[in-house]
Design a protein around this motif. Structure first.
Motif, PDB file in Angstrom:
ATOM      1  N   ARG A 159       0.829  -1.210   0.000  1.00  0.00           N
ATOM      2  CA  ARG A 159       0.000   0.000   0.000  1.00  0.00           C
ATOM      3  C   ARG A 159       0.865   1.263   0.000  1.00  0.00           C
ATOM      4  O   ARG A 159       0.346   2.371  -0.143  1.00  0.00           O
ATOM      5  CB  ARG A 159      -0.908   0.005   1.236  1.00  0.00           C
ATOM      6  CG  ARG A 159      -2.008  -1.052   1.204  1.00  0.00           C
ATOM      7  CD  ARG A 159      -2.829  -0.990   2.482  1.00  0.00           C
ATOM      8  NE  ARG A 159      -4.041  -1.782   2.407  1.00  0.00           N
ATOM      9  CZ  ARG A 159      -4.140  -3.056   2.774  1.00  0.00           C
ATOM     10  NH1 ARG A 159      -3.073  -3.677   3.231  1.00  0.00           N
ATOM     11  NH2 ARG A 159      -5.271  -3.708   2.671  1.00  0.00           N
TER      12      ARG A 159
ATOM     13  N   GLU B 107       3.088   8.519  -4.426  1.00  0.00           N
ATOM     14  CA  GLU B 107       2.133   9.230  -3.577  1.00  0.00           C
ATOM     15  C   GLU B 107       2.824   9.807  -2.344  1.00  0.00           C
ATOM     16  O   GLU B 107       2.504  10.913  -1.901  1.00  0.00           O
ATOM     17  CB  GLU B 107       1.011   8.289  -3.151  1.00  0.00           C
ATOM     18  CG  GLU B 107       0.038   7.939  -4.263  1.00  0.00           C
ATOM     19  CD  GLU B 107      -1.143   7.142  -3.737  1.00  0.00           C
ATOM     20  OE1 GLU B 107      -1.492   7.319  -2.547  1.00  0.00           O
ATOM     21  OE2 GLU B 107      -1.708   6.347  -4.501  1.00  0.00           O
TER      22      GLU B 107
ATOM     23  N   GLY C  19       2.682  13.738  -1.727  1.00  0.00           N
ATOM     24  CA  GLY C  19       1.908  14.272  -0.597  1.00  0.00           C
ATOM     25  C   GLY C  19       2.610  14.164   0.727  1.00  0.00           C
ATOM     26  O   GLY C  19       1.949  14.062   1.768  1.00  0.00           O
TER      27      GLY C  19
ATOM     28  N   GLN D  70       1.515  16.438   3.951  1.00  0.00           N
ATOM     29  CA  GLN D  70       0.279  16.042   4.626  1.00  0.00           C
ATOM     30  C   GLN D  70       0.440  14.698   5.344  1.00  0.00           C
ATOM     31  O   GLN D  70      -0.037  14.522   6.474  1.00  0.00           O
ATOM     32  CB  GLN D  70      -0.869  15.945   3.600  1.00  0.00           C
ATOM     33  CG  GLN D  70      -1.234  17.264   2.951  1.00  0.00           C
ATOM     34  CD  GLN D  70      -0.393  17.539   1.708  1.00  0.00           C
ATOM     35  OE1 GLN D  70       0.599  16.873   1.458  1.00  0.00           O
ATOM     36  NE2 GLN D  70      -0.806  18.558   0.945  1.00  0.00           N
TER      37      GLN D  70
ATOM     38  N   LEU E 207     -14.891   1.753   4.097  1.00  0.00           N
ATOM     39  CA  LEU E 207     -14.940   2.045   2.664  1.00  0.00           C
ATOM     40  C   LEU E 207     -16.048   1.234   1.988  1.00  0.00           C
ATOM     41  O   LEU E 207     -16.831   1.769   1.192  1.00  0.00           O
ATOM     42  CB  LEU E 207     -13.584   1.725   2.027  1.00  0.00           C
ATOM     43  CG  LEU E 207     -13.484   1.904   0.506  1.00  0.00           C
ATOM     44  CD1 LEU E 207     -13.738   3.360   0.119  1.00  0.00           C
ATOM     45  CD2 LEU E 207     -12.120   1.441   0.010  1.00  0.00           C
TER      46      LEU E 207
ATOM     47  N   GLY F 204     -14.788   7.788   2.010  1.00  0.00           N
ATOM     48  CA  GLY F 204     -14.551   7.809   0.577  1.00  0.00           C
ATOM     49  C   GLY F 204     -13.231   7.138   0.228  1.00  0.00           C
ATOM     50  O   GLY F 204     -12.361   6.971   1.084  1.00  0.00           O
ATOM     51  N   PRO F 205     -13.034   6.773  -1.044  1.00  0.00           N
ATOM     52  CA  PRO F 205     -11.802   6.106  -1.463  1.00  0.00           C
ATOM     53  C   PRO F 205     -10.543   6.920  -1.174  1.00  0.00           C
ATOM     54  O   PRO F 205      -9.521   6.373  -0.736  1.00  0.00           O
ATOM     55  CB  PRO F 205     -11.998   5.903  -2.976  1.00  0.00           C
ATOM     56  CG  PRO F 205     -13.477   5.933  -3.177  1.00  0.00           C
ATOM     57  CD  PRO F 205     -14.012   6.885  -2.143  1.00  0.00           C
ATOM     58  N   GLY F 206     -10.599   8.237  -1.425  1.00  0.00           N
ATOM     59  CA  GLY F 206      -9.429   9.070  -1.183  1.00  0.00           C
ATOM     60  C   GLY F 206      -9.054   9.119   0.291  1.00  0.00           C
ATOM     61  O   GLY F 206      -7.880   9.017   0.650  1.00  0.00           O
ATOM     62  N   THR F 207     -10.063   9.296   1.163  1.00  0.00           N
ATOM     63  CA  THR F 207      -9.805   9.341   2.610  1.00  0.00           C
ATOM     64  C   THR F 207      -9.254   8.017   3.111  1.00  0.00           C
ATOM     65  O   THR F 207      -8.281   7.985   3.884  1.00  0.00           O
ATOM     66  CB  THR F 207     -11.109   9.675   3.362  1.00  0.00           C
ATOM     67  OG1 THR F 207     -11.626  10.916   2.885  1.00  0.00           O
ATOM     68  CG2 THR F 207     -10.851   9.765   4.859  1.00  0.00           C
TER      69      THR F 207
ATOM     70  N   ALA G   6      -7.646   5.734   1.406  1.00  0.00           N
ATOM     71  CA  ALA G   6      -6.294   5.514   0.886  1.00  0.00           C
ATOM     72  C   ALA G   6      -5.268   6.344   1.652  1.00  0.00           C
ATOM     73  O   ALA G   6      -4.174   5.861   1.974  1.00  0.00           O
ATOM     74  CB  ALA G   6      -6.257   5.859  -0.606  1.00  0.00           C
ATOM     75  N   PHE G   7      -5.625   7.602   1.971  1.00  0.00           N
ATOM     76  CA  PHE G   7      -4.689   8.465   2.704  1.00  0.00           C
ATOM     77  C   PHE G   7      -4.366   7.882   4.077  1.00  0.00           C
ATOM     78  O   PHE G   7      -3.192   7.770   4.464  1.00  0.00           O
ATOM     79  CB  PHE G   7      -5.295   9.864   2.836  1.00  0.00           C
ATOM     80  CG  PHE G   7      -4.446  10.813   3.632  1.00  0.00           C
ATOM     81  CD1 PHE G   7      -3.407  11.507   3.036  1.00  0.00           C
ATOM     82  CD2 PHE G   7      -4.674  11.010   4.994  1.00  0.00           C
ATOM     83  CE1 PHE G   7      -2.618  12.384   3.769  1.00  0.00           C
ATOM     84  CE2 PHE G   7      -3.897  11.880   5.730  1.00  0.00           C
ATOM     85  CZ  PHE G   7      -2.866  12.571   5.116  1.00  0.00           C
ATOM     86  N   TRP G   8      -5.399   7.483   4.820  1.00  0.00           N
ATOM     87  CA  TRP G   8      -5.160   6.990   6.179  1.00  0.00           C
ATOM     88  C   TRP G   8      -4.600   5.572   6.178  1.00  0.00           C
ATOM     89  O   TRP G   8      -3.969   5.152   7.158  1.00  0.00           O
ATOM     90  CB  TRP G   8      -6.440   7.098   6.993  1.00  0.00           C
ATOM     91  CG  TRP G   8      -6.778   8.529   7.303  1.00  0.00           C
ATOM     92  CD1 TRP G   8      -7.744   9.282   6.723  1.00  0.00           C
ATOM     93  CD2 TRP G   8      -6.102   9.379   8.223  1.00  0.00           C
ATOM     94  NE1 TRP G   8      -7.728  10.557   7.222  1.00  0.00           N
ATOM     95  CE2 TRP G   8      -6.728  10.646   8.154  1.00  0.00           C
ATOM     96  CE3 TRP G   8      -5.033   9.205   9.097  1.00  0.00           C
ATOM     97  CZ2 TRP G   8      -6.314  11.724   8.922  1.00  0.00           C
ATOM     98  CZ3 TRP G   8      -4.612  10.288   9.872  1.00  0.00           C
ATOM     99  CH2 TRP G   8      -5.241  11.529   9.782  1.00  0.00           C
TER     100      TRP G   8
END
Length: 577
Positions: free
Chosen positions: A290, A295, A299, A302, A354, A360-363, A365-367
């Motif tokens: 992952r 990425e 990013g 953040q 999810l 959401g997918p973006g949230t 994936a970020f966490w």
């Protein structure tokens, strides 16, 4: 198509097994936690690493995995085995004994940390209340699979961490159930009713059937049968809970709990340990996959800010709670840093959230990236916590005591072991016995002796008893080769432990002294001395002079045997004289 999938599945399995074969010995050689190795290997061979180049360089296809979803079944098996291992650590008796710390300290940690994370996420406008609450609780969890091997249960830090982790592990099932209910509210009542019924049936069946099955396995002396029964229990329990909507992970956790309630849990832990270790490795490799370097680079501000925030908040909350409960400062700091990272359970909750549409997918994936980074840092944080604890409070690490601290351990509980236990009871000294004959163990337990089933021929069982903390070890087994091997191996790792071993004759006793036994007691010598004492008293010699002469002769013979052993071979390192 089936053949292609089967071929791809076999290829992926071989890559994972090969990675485990490289990571474990390589990182052990440099005394680095293999956790970091598995995650880094996952990042390297995964679709975001070298796997992305497999189309251009065909030779890379043999050692990489281009599709992360293709190994998700392996990851799910890894998660089931992780939950099974957690269940083995729990047991209802342990939960009840630790209920104050588990539901008090653990509950406060989960509640306060979850609230802080949820409030922060809503304040920055990132999430609505429900997604923020779910994510906050997920981030409040710490990794049982990583923390417990790093901390153990022999110290105050380990025991404190265990209490907090138990509550977190228990909270996973209702949290997943609520997420499933969110995606299908009408099915909630059916899931609850079905779940209660299935759990009740599993508890009843486990209570009356598991001990009998393991007893038969113990009589056959077959580790494979123990492993088969354990895996069958996990499979059936997971299928049962999955069929009513509770999820397979709930069944794996319950399977571990059921086995933890039997007298065979120590043996099951030892036999399943390699499989659970491999399952952990597989899971961590998927975590590494992952980690997308592109990425991370794009990013990184953040991701860095979120990771640092999670680590700092969790560490501060745990330190504050432990200081409030008057724990040592060193213990509080070490525990806080040890448990600062998110958990493998966090990833499970994120995936469920999810799927339920809560995140959401973006949230998600970020966490997920934040969690993967935190898991990678766990061994480093644990090492930093230990160093800080030593500086703050040198006594903090030594303040905890294992279950065998100050206890005399007896390996083998036949006629000789029972007499030793009787003398321990007579003089009010704590003892604990281990024997590999289940019928002997069952009979002894019915008579009130403290004895459990276990095969001491396997070194992993011995490690569970924290021999360095024991007052003494008594080896009473009627197996000369095993007794010598145990004396040698245990002396190498516990140079100050008093080891008293049963010997068949003088030659065997000399071998035991060379292997590192503190005292070796030959059966032939003791039998001869007792016969001499009896005949001397019977023919009219006074008891006092007889006892004195017997003691003197025993000392003489022991000195001769010890000297013979030393002349044959150099004394074992660290043997006490």
């Amino acid at each position: 198509m089936a053949g292609e999938l089967g071929g791809q599945g076999l290829h992926d399995a071989l890559v994972i097994l090969g990675a485990a074969g490289v990571v474990i010995p390589a990182f052990a050689r440099f005394r680095i936690s293999p956790v970091i190795g598995f995650i880094l290997v996952g990042a390297a061979v995964g679709p975001a690493g070298l796997g992305s180049l497999a189309d251009e360089h065909r030779w890379l296809a043999a050692i990489t995995i281009a599709d992360r979803e293709s190994i998700e079944p392996f990851a799910e098996i890894g998660i089931l085995m992780l939950l099974f291992g957690i269940g083995l650590e729990l047991s209802f008796r342990r939960l009840w004994a630790m209920r104050g710390r588990v539901f008090g300290l653990g509950g406060l940690q989960m509640l306060l940390t979850g609230l802080l994370f949820s409030a922060a996420l809503m304040m920055v406008g990132a999430l609505e209340p429900l997604p923020a609450a779910v994510l906050g609780l997920a981030l409040a969890m710490s990794s049982t699979a990583l923390v417990m091997p790093l901390a153990g249960t022999a110290t105050t830090t380990g025991q404190t961490a265990l209490a907090i982790l138990l509550l977190q592990d228990l909270s996973l099932v209702p949290l997943l159930l609520l997420l499933d209910a969110k995606s299908s509210p009408d099915a909630l009542i059916g899931v609850l009713v079905g779940g209660v019924a299935v759990i009740a049936v599993l508890l009843l069946v486990g209570r009356f059937l598991l001990s009998r099955l393991f007893a038969q396995a113990a009589r056959t002396k077959s580790p494979e049968l123990f492993l088969a029964i354990s895996l069958l229990t996990v499979m059936l329990a997971s299928l049962a809970t999955g069929s009513v909507g509770l999820g397979a992970v709930a069944g794996a956790l319950i399977a571990g709990l059921l086995i933890a309630e039997t007298d065979y849990h120590a043996e099951v832990e030892v036999i399943t340990a390699p499989l659970r270790g491999l399952a952990l490795g597989i899971f961590l490799i998927t975590v590494g996959m992952r980690l997308d370097l592109a990425e991370l680079i794009a990013g990184w501000p953040q991701l860095l800010a979120a990771t640092v925030a999670v680590l700092v908040v969790k560490a501060l909350v745990i330190v504050a709670l432990l200081r409030w409960r008057r724990s040592r400062t060193g213990t509080a700091v070490e525990t806080g840093l040890l448990m600062a990272s998110p958990s493998e359970l966090t990833l499970i909750v994120l995936a469920s959230a999810l799927a339920a549409g809560v995140l959401g997918p973006g949230t998600a994936a970020f966490w997920t990236l934040v969690t993967a980074i935190g898991l990678t840092l766990t061994p480093l944080l644990a090492a930093a916590g230990r160093r800080m604890a030593r500086r703050i409070d040198p006594q903090a690490l030594a303040s905890g005591a294992s279950d065998t601290s100050g206890v005399t351990l007896i390996f083998g509980f036949g006629r000789v072991g029972r007499i030793v236990a009787d003398m321990m009871i007579e003089h009010n000294r704590p003892y604990f016995a281990v024997d590999g004959d289940i019928d002997c163990v069952a009979a002894a337990r019915e008579q009130g002796y403290k004895v459990i089933f276990g095969d001491v021929a396997r070194g992993d069982v011995m490690d569970r008893f924290h021999l360095s903390e024991a007052a003494a070890l008594v080896l009473t087994m009627d197996d000369p080769v095993l007794t010598v091997r145990l004396s040698r191996d245990i002396r190498a790792s516990c140079p100050d432990l008093s080891i008293v071993a049963r010997a068949r004759d003088g030659a065997h006793a000399a071998q035991l002294y060379r292997a590192g036994a503190t005292d070796a007691v030959p059966e032939t010598m003791e039998g001869s001395l007792q016969m001499s004492e009896a005949v001397l008293v019977d023919i009219g010699v006074a008891m006092g002079p007889v006892i004195a002469s017997i003691h003197e002769k025993r000392s003489q013979l022991r000195a001769q045997i010890r000297e013979a052993g030393e002349l044959t071979e150099e004394p074992a390192l660290g043997r006490r004289r």
